[in-house]
Structure formats: C-alpha cells, structure tokens
Design a protein around this motif. Structure first.
Motif, PDB file in Angstrom:
ATOM      1  N   UNK A   1      32.580  28.758  -5.210  1.00  0.00           N
ATOM      2  CA  UNK A   1      32.970  28.904  -3.812  1.00  0.00           C
ATOM      3  C   UNK A   1      34.380  29.470  -3.712  1.00  0.00           C
ATOM      4  N   UNK A   2      34.452  30.745  -3.372  1.00  0.00           N
ATOM      5  CA  UNK A   2      35.746  31.390  -3.124  1.00  0.00           C
ATOM      6  C   UNK A   2      35.982  31.578  -1.626  1.00  0.00           C
ATOM      7  N   UNK A   3      35.129  30.957  -0.820  1.00  0.00           N
ATOM      8  CA  UNK A   3      35.154  31.133   0.628  1.00  0.00           C
ATOM      9  C   UNK A   3      33.755  31.457   1.111  1.00  0.00           C
ATOM     10  N   UNK A   4      32.784  30.804   0.496  1.00  0.00           N
ATOM     11  CA  UNK A   4      31.368  31.132   0.704  1.00  0.00           C
ATOM     12  C   UNK A   4      30.897  30.792   2.115  1.00  0.00           C
ATOM     13  N   UNK A   5      30.158  31.702   2.705  1.00  0.00           N
ATOM     14  CA  UNK A   5      29.585  31.489   4.031  1.00  0.00           C
ATOM     15  C   UNK A   5      28.360  30.594   3.930  1.00  0.00           C
ATOM     16  N   UNK A   6      28.139  29.786   4.951  1.00  0.00           N
ATOM     17  CA  UNK A   6      27.069  28.789   4.894  1.00  0.00           C
ATOM     18  C   UNK A   6      25.680  29.406   4.842  1.00  0.00           C
ATOM     19  N   UNK A   7      25.512  30.596   5.409  1.00  0.00           N
ATOM     20  CA  UNK A   7      24.185  31.207   5.361  1.00  0.00           C
ATOM     21  C   UNK A   7      23.793  31.623   3.955  1.00  0.00           C
ATOM     22  N   UNK A   8      24.760  31.782   3.072  1.00  0.00           N
ATOM     23  CA  UNK A   8      24.444  32.054   1.666  1.00  0.00           C
ATOM     24  C   UNK A   8      23.792  30.820   1.052  1.00  0.00           C
ATOM     25  N   UNK A   9      24.323  29.639   1.362  1.00  0.00           N
ATOM     26  CA  UNK A   9      23.710  28.394   0.886  1.00  0.00           C
ATOM     27  C   UNK A   9      22.286  28.284   1.399  1.00  0.00           C
ATOM     28  N   UNK A  10      22.100  28.514   2.689  1.00  0.00           N
ATOM     29  CA  UNK A  10      20.771  28.393   3.292  1.00  0.00           C
ATOM     30  C   UNK A  10      19.797  29.406   2.692  1.00  0.00           C
ATOM     31  N   UNK A  11      20.271  30.617   2.420  1.00  0.00           N
ATOM     32  CA  UNK A  11      19.381  31.632   1.854  1.00  0.00           C
ATOM     33  C   UNK A  11      18.963  31.253   0.434  1.00  0.00           C
ATOM     34  N   UNK A  12      19.897  30.811  -0.370  1.00  0.00           N
ATOM     35  CA  UNK A  12      19.570  30.399  -1.733  1.00  0.00           C
ATOM     36  C   UNK A  12      18.497  29.305  -1.740  1.00  0.00           C
ATOM     37  N   UNK A  13      18.703  28.285  -0.901  1.00  0.00           N
ATOM     38  CA  UNK A  13      17.841  27.112  -0.974  1.00  0.00           C
ATOM     39  C   UNK A  13      16.547  27.297  -0.188  1.00  0.00           C
ATOM     40  N   UNK A  14      16.639  27.800   1.038  1.00  0.00           N
ATOM     41  CA  UNK A  14      15.455  27.892   1.899  1.00  0.00           C
ATOM     42  C   UNK A  14      14.564  29.083   1.572  1.00  0.00           C
ATOM     43  N   UNK A  15      15.149  30.193   1.153  1.00  0.00           N
ATOM     44  CA  UNK A  15      14.367  31.411   0.925  1.00  0.00           C
ATOM     45  C   UNK A  15      14.108  31.667  -0.563  1.00  0.00           C
ATOM     46  N   UNK A  16      15.129  31.528  -1.390  1.00  0.00           N
ATOM     47  CA  UNK A  16      14.953  31.771  -2.820  1.00  0.00           C
ATOM     48  C   UNK A  16      14.465  30.530  -3.556  1.00  0.00           C
ATOM     49  N   UNK A  17      14.548  29.373  -2.892  1.00  0.00           N
ATOM     50  CA  UNK A  17      14.008  28.120  -3.440  1.00  0.00           C
ATOM     51  C   UNK A  17      14.641  27.755  -4.784  1.00  0.00           C
ATOM     52  N   UNK A  18      15.955  27.873  -4.881  1.00  0.00           N
ATOM     53  CA  UNK A  18      16.637  27.499  -6.118  1.00  0.00           C
ATOM     54  C   UNK A  18      17.404  26.195  -5.913  1.00  0.00           C
ATOM     55  N   UNK A  19      17.667  25.528  -7.023  1.00  0.00           N
ATOM     56  CA  UNK A  19      18.587  24.393  -7.007  1.00  0.00           C
ATOM     57  C   UNK A  19      20.007  24.965  -7.092  1.00  0.00           C
ATOM     58  N   UNK A  20      20.828  24.611  -6.135  1.00  0.00           N
ATOM     59  CA  UNK A  20      22.155  25.234  -6.020  1.00  0.00           C
ATOM     60  C   UNK A  20      23.251  24.195  -6.212  1.00  0.00           C
ATOM     61  N   UNK A  21      24.151  24.477  -7.138  1.00  0.00           N
ATOM     62  CA  UNK A  21      25.359  23.671  -7.305  1.00  0.00           C
ATOM     63  C   UNK A  21      26.545  24.534  -6.930  1.00  0.00           C
ATOM     64  N   UNK A  22      27.319  24.099  -5.946  1.00  0.00           N
ATOM     65  CA  UNK A  22      28.497  24.848  -5.490  1.00  0.00           C
ATOM     66  C   UNK A  22      29.738  24.144  -6.026  1.00  0.00           C
ATOM     67  N   UNK A  23      30.611  24.907  -6.686  1.00  0.00           N
ATOM     68  CA  UNK A  23      31.807  24.324  -7.302  1.00  0.00           C
ATOM     69  C   UNK A  23      33.055  24.997  -6.752  1.00  0.00           C
ATOM     70  N   UNK A  24      34.218  24.324  -6.842  1.00  0.00           N
ATOM     71  CA  UNK A  24      35.475  24.934  -6.383  1.00  0.00           C
ATOM     72  C   UNK A  24      35.827  26.190  -7.178  1.00  0.00           C
ATOM     73  N   UNK A  25      36.696  26.994  -6.629  1.00  0.00           N
ATOM     74  CA  UNK A  25      37.053  28.291  -7.204  1.00  0.00           C
ATOM     75  C   UNK A  25      37.641  28.175  -8.611  1.00  0.00           C
ATOM     76  N   UNK A  26      38.359  27.082  -8.883  1.00  0.00           N
ATOM     77  CA  UNK A  26      39.037  26.943 -10.174  1.00  0.00           C
ATOM     78  C   UNK A  26      38.312  25.997 -11.124  1.00  0.00           C
ATOM     79  N   UNK A  27      37.077  25.630 -10.804  1.00  0.00           N
ATOM     80  CA  UNK A  27      36.301  24.737 -11.663  1.00  0.00           C
ATOM     81  C   UNK A  27      35.990  25.427 -12.999  1.00  0.00           C
ATOM     82  N   UNK A  28      36.126  24.686 -14.096  1.00  0.00           N
ATOM     83  CA  UNK A  28      35.767  25.218 -15.405  1.00  0.00           C
ATOM     84  C   UNK A  28      34.264  25.008 -15.611  1.00  0.00           C
ATOM     85  N   UNK A  29      33.501  26.047 -15.360  1.00  0.00           N
ATOM     86  CA  UNK A  29      32.040  25.972 -15.428  1.00  0.00           C
ATOM     87  C   UNK A  29      31.505  26.527 -16.749  1.00  0.00           C
TER      88      UNK A  29
END
Length: 317
Positions: free
Chosen positions: A199-227
C-alpha cells in the motif's frame, strides 16, 4: 432540503479568496468549504465527473487541485456507508486528500438520489478549503505551458499568503500508507491464489476488484514492510503520491524479490510501476504537469489501438 441558490451565492460572496502562484499571478474568487488558507503544489485534473472519488484519492495529497470541468458540486456527496470489508462504499480513501480545491462554478444545490450533503459541507467537515469563481481554463493553460507550480489558496479579506510548501520533498507515501497489515478474502477462498499488495496509497476499489472480481486472497501491507520472506503467488505495488525515489525501503525489498524469486509475477500501477522500474535499474523524472484524470488517451504502439485510461501521476520512467 431545497437551497435558495441566489441567497447562498450572496452569502458566499462575503468571503473573498485567491489562488496565488509563486510566480506572482493571482486569481480572485470566493470561498467555499473550510475557511482557511493553505499552500501546496497546484495541479489540474481533467475529470468530467467523479469528484468524490478524485478528492479521496491518496495520490492527490499535498496538492491544490484545479478541476477543469466548469460545474462542480451539482450532485452533492454521498454518505459514509461502508461495504462488506469495512471500507467506505462511495470513496477511494478515508478522507479528502488534496490540500485545497479550485473550480470555476460551484453548484450550491445538489441533486442526486445518493446525495447526503453538499460538497461545501463535506469539505468543511474535512477541513479542506475551496475557491470558486476563478477562470480555471486560464489556470490550466498556464500550468500546461509552464508546468505545475507551488501556490496557495488564501481565504479572507486581507489574509496573508502562507509560506510556499513543496509536497514532493516529503515522503508522501509514508503519510498515506496503512500502518499495519490487513487481510481481505472472498467466500470459499481456500484454493484462491494469494496476492500481497504493498500500500503506497492504494485506492479502495483496487481492493474490491482483487477480492470481488479476481477472487484472490489479498494481504495489504505498509509501504516499508519487509515482504521478502513472505509467501505469496503474486506481488502488487499500488498507486500513490509523490516522488518514487522517496520510497527507498520499497525499492530495496522489490529488488530482492526480483533477484531471489524471478518467476514470481510482479505488477505495479502508477507509482507502483515507477517503483518496479527503479528496482529494475531504470530512472524516473518529474513530468512538466503530469497526467491526472479518468479520460487520458493511451496508444498501444504494437497495435495502434487507443485506450481511454485513468491516470494520476506527476513522475514517469
């Protein structure tokens, strides 16, 4: 409730306001929204509709937003209802992000079945000033010719112009990113692919599109998270505000994933695309006036086909 527009206009005309550019140009108008003076970077957007979505886009943080469409406010602002994920249903972020709003003509009467308040009332609630009655066409032509410029909205008779403030020297992504990881899952998600979104400033409709339309499990992390050690099937880097070179931590983590997991899909949009490019060794630069709007033409050089795209960025690769 019905509004006597003439009476409302007379009342608004009692509070003068100005848009002042650092170059010395001044554009006189009247105040609506919060009655305070602010400084920021003056930019313009070519959206014809969608001001509730534009004003809640985190990519506009720190900016004084000039709207080129001449009439704004005529359909009001919807309520703060939330969706099944607890996100505001009608907005792209949790607050109004621009420092100020500049429009040509403000509609005091709002007519829409979802309107819960006027634009002016909403901006007052959010502490964001606005100015109307200025020639936004002239301002836009000025910005197109000379580039985005620092400026200030000065509200009140005899009010002093605040000190110039360049938002691009701040780490704007750190200001708008979430502070702790969040998970979003569709129904029956056991076998769904897992996407990690930075999340660098992610818009909420991106979350909705990932989950509702693409049907993926989504984990959103802060910009500086060590992933770099996290498990995921795909990596997504979101949109966001400001200079991508300020996001050293994100670039470092991206570069490590590219080196250690070359087969993992990585996708970035807007600022996210710039960060992926920096991690891969490319360079970025500040554009003259940027692309901001939902009606930006983009030509596919392979086919010659032109797409109408939504863009909001002031830097490019």
């Amino acid at each position: 409730a019905e509004v006597d527009e003439f009476t409302a206009w007379e009342e608004a005309a009692k509070t003068p306001a100005e848009l002042c550019l650092r170059s010395g140009e001044r554009f006189a108008g009247w105040s609506f929204g919060a009655p305070k003076s602010v400084a920021g970077e003056v930019v313009f957007t070519t959206c014809m509709v969608g001001y509730p979505e534009s004003l809640t886009d985190p990519s506009f943080v720190g900016q004084i937003l000039v709207m080129t469409f001449p009439l704004v406010g005529n359909y009001g602002v919807p309520n703060d209802d939330t969706d099944e994920f607890g996100l505001p249903r009608h907005f792209e972020g949790r607050r109004v992000y621009p420092s100020a709003v500049v429009i040509a003509e403000y509609s005091f009467a709002a007519s829409h079945y979802q309107a819960a308040r006027s634009l002016s009332t909403w901006l007052q609630e959010q502490g964001v000033p606005g100015i109307f009655g200025v020639d936004t066409r002239t301002i836009t032509k000025r910005l197109r010719e000379s580039g985005s410029e620092l400026g200030a909205v000065v509200v009140g008779k005899g009010a002093q112009c605040p000190a110039w403030e360049d938002p691009n020297v701040r780490n704007l992504v750190a200001e708008v990113s979430i502070k702790a990881p969040q998970k979003f899952e569709p129904p029956d998600s056991a076998s769904a692919p897992h996407v990690l979104a930075v999340d660098c400033g992610m818009k909420f409709n991106i979350v909705r599109f990932f989950v509702n339309h693409l049907k993926v499990r989504l984990t959103v992390v802060p910009w500086d998270c060590d992933f770099t050690k996290d498990e995921f099937d795909g990596l997504f880097i979101s949109n966001g505000p400001g200079n991508p070179e300020q996001c050293d931590a994100t670039i470092k983590h991206l570069r490590k994933v590219m080196e250690e997991r070359p087969s993992t899909p990585i996708f970035g949009i807007c600022l996210g695309h710039q960060l992926v490019s920096l991690a891969a060794g490319a360079k970025t630069y500040k554009m003259k006036f940027g692309n901001r709007g939902v009606n930006q033409p983009c030509v596919d050089l392979r086919t010659g086909r032109c797409y109408i795209t939504s863009q909001n960025h002031g830097f490019a690769v």
